[in-house]
Design a protein around this motif. Structure first.
Motif, PDB file in Angstrom:
ATOM      1  N   ALA A 178      29.282  47.167  47.130  1.00  0.00           N
ATOM      2  CA  ALA A 178      30.436  47.021  48.532  1.00  0.00           C
ATOM      3  C   ALA A 178      31.348  46.708  47.466  1.00  0.00           C
ATOM      4  O   ALA A 178      32.092  44.926  47.587  1.00  0.00           O
ATOM      5  N   VAL A 179      32.443  46.760  48.093  1.00  0.00           N
ATOM      6  CA  VAL A 179      34.195  46.306  48.144  1.00  0.00           C
ATOM      7  C   VAL A 179      35.013  45.934  49.263  1.00  0.00           C
ATOM      8  O   VAL A 179      35.206  47.083  49.340  1.00  0.00           O
ATOM      9  N   ALA A 180      34.765  45.456  50.270  1.00  0.00           N
ATOM     10  CA  ALA A 180      35.701  45.212  51.009  1.00  0.00           C
ATOM     11  C   ALA A 180      37.123  44.845  50.991  1.00  0.00           C
ATOM     12  O   ALA A 180      37.209  43.522  49.879  1.00  0.00           O
ATOM     13  N   PHE A 181      38.158  45.112  51.971  1.00  0.00           N
ATOM     14  CA  PHE A 181      39.414  45.125  51.273  1.00  0.00           C
ATOM     15  C   PHE A 181      40.156  45.042  52.741  1.00  0.00           C
ATOM     16  O   PHE A 181      39.681  45.668  54.023  1.00  0.00           O
ATOM     17  N   VAL A 182      41.411  44.583  52.786  1.00  0.00           N
ATOM     18  CA  VAL A 182      42.077  44.516  53.992  1.00  0.00           C
ATOM     19  C   VAL A 182      43.646  45.558  53.658  1.00  0.00           C
ATOM     20  O   VAL A 182      43.808  45.631  53.044  1.00  0.00           O
ATOM     21  N   ILE A 183      43.509  46.262  54.602  1.00  0.00           N
ATOM     22  CA  ILE A 183      44.853  47.181  54.804  1.00  0.00           C
ATOM     23  C   ILE A 183      45.642  46.635  55.673  1.00  0.00           C
ATOM     24  O   ILE A 183      45.607  46.531  57.335  1.00  0.00           O
ATOM     25  N   ASP A 184      47.050  45.769  55.026  1.00  0.00           N
ATOM     26  CA  ASP A 184      47.259  45.542  56.430  1.00  0.00           C
ATOM     27  C   ASP A 184      48.726  45.807  56.583  1.00  0.00           C
ATOM     28  O   ASP A 184      50.051  45.825  56.941  1.00  0.00           O
ATOM     29  N   ASP A 185      49.257  47.120  55.391  1.00  0.00           N
ATOM     30  CA  ASP A 185      50.344  47.699  55.623  1.00  0.00           C
ATOM     31  C   ASP A 185      50.043  49.168  55.551  1.00  0.00           C
ATOM     32  O   ASP A 185      49.953  49.822  54.564  1.00  0.00           O
ATOM     33  N   PRO A 186      50.033  50.179  57.092  1.00  0.00           N
ATOM     34  CA  PRO A 186      49.216  51.463  56.679  1.00  0.00           C
ATOM     35  C   PRO A 186      50.105  52.345  55.817  1.00  0.00           C
ATOM     36  O   PRO A 186      49.887  53.627  55.817  1.00  0.00           O
ATOM     37  N   GLY A 187      51.822  52.082  56.045  1.00  0.00           N
ATOM     38  CA  GLY A 187      52.135  52.978  55.047  1.00  0.00           C
ATOM     39  C   GLY A 187      51.935  53.426  53.763  1.00  0.00           C
ATOM     40  O   GLY A 187      53.208  53.898  53.263  1.00  0.00           O
ATOM     41  N   ARG A 188      51.346  52.435  53.660  1.00  0.00           N
ATOM     42  CA  ARG A 188      51.232  52.225  51.484  1.00  0.00           C
ATOM     43  C   ARG A 188      49.950  53.173  51.008  1.00  0.00           C
ATOM     44  O   ARG A 188      49.056  52.650  52.163  1.00  0.00           O
ATOM     45  N   HIS A 189      50.227  53.702  49.784  1.00  0.00           N
ATOM     46  CA  HIS A 189      49.242  53.881  49.599  1.00  0.00           C
ATOM     47  C   HIS A 189      48.286  52.529  49.468  1.00  0.00           C
ATOM     48  O   HIS A 189      48.579  51.898  48.171  1.00  0.00           O
ATOM     49  N   PHE A 190      46.422  52.429  49.381  1.00  0.00           N
ATOM     50  CA  PHE A 190      45.744  52.216  48.846  1.00  0.00           C
ATOM     51  C   PHE A 190      44.278  52.739  47.353  1.00  0.00           C
ATOM     52  O   PHE A 190      44.114  53.572  48.071  1.00  0.00           O
ATOM     53  N   HIS A 191      44.672  51.892  46.729  1.00  0.00           N
ATOM     54  CA  HIS A 191      43.718  52.809  45.733  1.00  0.00           C
ATOM     55  C   HIS A 191      42.729  50.977  44.531  1.00  0.00           C
ATOM     56  O   HIS A 191      43.065  50.185  44.726  1.00  0.00           O
ATOM     57  N   VAL A 192      41.751  51.686  45.507  1.00  0.00           N
ATOM     58  CA  VAL A 192      40.735  50.203  45.050  1.00  0.00           C
ATOM     59  C   VAL A 192      39.378  51.236  44.010  1.00  0.00           C
ATOM     60  O   VAL A 192      38.495  51.537  43.936  1.00  0.00           O
ATOM     61  N   PRO A 193      40.187  50.870  42.586  1.00  0.00           N
ATOM     62  CA  PRO A 193      38.546  50.589  41.412  1.00  0.00           C
ATOM     63  C   PRO A 193      38.001  50.471  41.537  1.00  0.00           C
ATOM     64  O   PRO A 193      37.790  49.001  41.832  1.00  0.00           O
ATOM     65  N   LEU A 194      36.437  50.965  40.549  1.00  0.00           N
ATOM     66  CA  LEU A 194      35.615  49.820  40.086  1.00  0.00           C
ATOM     67  C   LEU A 194      34.964  50.644  38.816  1.00  0.00           C
ATOM     68  O   LEU A 194      35.423  51.908  38.390  1.00  0.00           O
ATOM     69  N   LEU A 195      34.857  49.089  38.137  1.00  0.00           N
ATOM     70  CA  LEU A 195      34.945  49.338  36.898  1.00  0.00           C
ATOM     71  C   LEU A 195      33.531  49.277  36.550  1.00  0.00           C
ATOM     72  O   LEU A 195      32.994  47.841  37.259  1.00  0.00           O
ATOM     73  N   LEU A 196      32.453  49.510  36.036  1.00  0.00           N
ATOM     74  CA  LEU A 196      30.919  49.643  36.176  1.00  0.00           C
ATOM     75  C   LEU A 196      30.594  49.619  35.200  1.00  0.00           C
ATOM     76  O   LEU A 196      30.663  50.582  33.949  1.00  0.00           O
ATOM     77  N   SER A 197      29.224  48.892  34.854  1.00  0.00           N
ATOM     78  CA  SER A 197      28.370  48.375  33.556  1.00  0.00           C
ATOM     79  C   SER A 197      27.500  48.322  33.524  1.00  0.00           C
ATOM     80  O   SER A 197      26.780  48.045  34.953  1.00  0.00           O
ATOM     81  N   PRO A 198      26.276  48.382  33.104  1.00  0.00           N
ATOM     82  CA  PRO A 198      24.082  48.129  33.461  1.00  0.00           C
ATOM     83  C   PRO A 198      24.651  46.791  33.986  1.00  0.00           C
ATOM     84  O   PRO A 198      23.489  46.439  35.227  1.00  0.00           O
ATOM     85  N   PHE A 199      25.310  46.185  33.620  1.00  0.00           N
ATOM     86  CA  PHE A 199      24.341  44.415  33.710  1.00  0.00           C
ATOM     87  C   PHE A 199      25.801  43.836  34.919  1.00  0.00           C
ATOM     88  O   PHE A 199      26.335  42.523  35.071  1.00  0.00           O
ATOM     89  N   ALA A 200      27.356  44.208  34.894  1.00  0.00           N
ATOM     90  CA  ALA A 200      28.718  43.679  35.366  1.00  0.00           C
ATOM     91  C   ALA A 200      29.284  44.845  36.087  1.00  0.00           C
ATOM     92  O   ALA A 200      29.257  46.085  36.066  1.00  0.00           O
ATOM     93  N   TYR A 201      30.080  44.379  37.138  1.00  0.00           N
ATOM     94  CA  TYR A 201      31.027  45.515  37.978  1.00  0.00           C
ATOM     95  C   TYR A 201      32.077  44.512  37.886  1.00  0.00           C
ATOM     96  O   TYR A 201      32.364  43.204  38.303  1.00  0.00           O
ATOM     97  N   SER A 202      33.535  45.570  38.358  1.00  0.00           N
ATOM     98  CA  SER A 202      34.794  44.681  38.584  1.00  0.00           C
ATOM     99  C   SER A 202      35.518  45.487  39.634  1.00  0.00           C
ATOM    100  O   SER A 202      35.911  47.301  39.235  1.00  0.00           O
ATOM    101  N   THR A 203      36.942  45.239  40.041  1.00  0.00           N
ATOM    102  CA  THR A 203      37.590  45.922  40.785  1.00  0.00           C
ATOM    103  C   THR A 203      38.899  44.978  41.173  1.00  0.00           C
ATOM    104  O   THR A 203      38.827  44.200  40.354  1.00  0.00           O
ATOM    105  N   TYR A 204      39.747  45.553  41.046  1.00  0.00           N
ATOM    106  CA  TYR A 204      41.096  45.401  41.629  1.00  0.00           C
ATOM    107  C   TYR A 204      41.606  46.180  42.962  1.00  0.00           C
ATOM    108  O   TYR A 204      41.092  47.670  43.127  1.00  0.00           O
ATOM    109  N   ARG A 205      43.037  45.743  43.171  1.00  0.00           N
ATOM    110  CA  ARG A 205      43.561  46.380  43.575  1.00  0.00           C
ATOM    111  C   ARG A 205      44.705  47.537  42.813  1.00  0.00           C
ATOM    112  O   ARG A 205      45.526  46.990  42.170  1.00  0.00           O
TER     113      ARG A 205
END
Length: 104
Positions: free
Chosen positions: A75-102
């Protein structure tokens, strides 16, 4: 406003196709599902079926059990503060770790 996501299977070095993803919005301290989708062959979700996404707090819940024995969902929670912009939330996944970024 537009929102997209991309899931990469870092262990295999390729997109994670067919991952179920729920889009939830936080209202009154709780998350409520507003849309669901599956990643395409390129591991992407670009369309949320017309769900209205404006300013607020959201969460993407990825069903990752097929790709990770340790993380059945992410689960990745995030805030949209400017509805006029595009938001992209990637998920990099491996068996024992994950990361995400804006993303962009």
């Amino acid at each position: 406003m537009s929102l997209s996501t991309h899931v990469l299977d870092a262990a295999k070095g390729r997109p994670a196709a067919g991952v179920a993803v729920r889009l939830e919005r936080r209202e009154d301290g709780r998350y409520r599902e507003i849309a669901e989708a599956r990643t395409d062959a390129d591991g992407r979700v670009r369309d949320w079926g017309g769900a209205e996404v404006g300013a607020g707090t959201y969460r993407l819940v990825f069903e990752t059990e097929e790709f990770s024995d340790f993380f059945p969902e992410v689960a990745v929670a995030f805030v949209i503060d400017d509805p006029g912009r595009h938001f992209h939330v990637p998920l990099l996944l491996s068996p024992f770790a994950y990361s995400t970024y804006r993303g962009s």
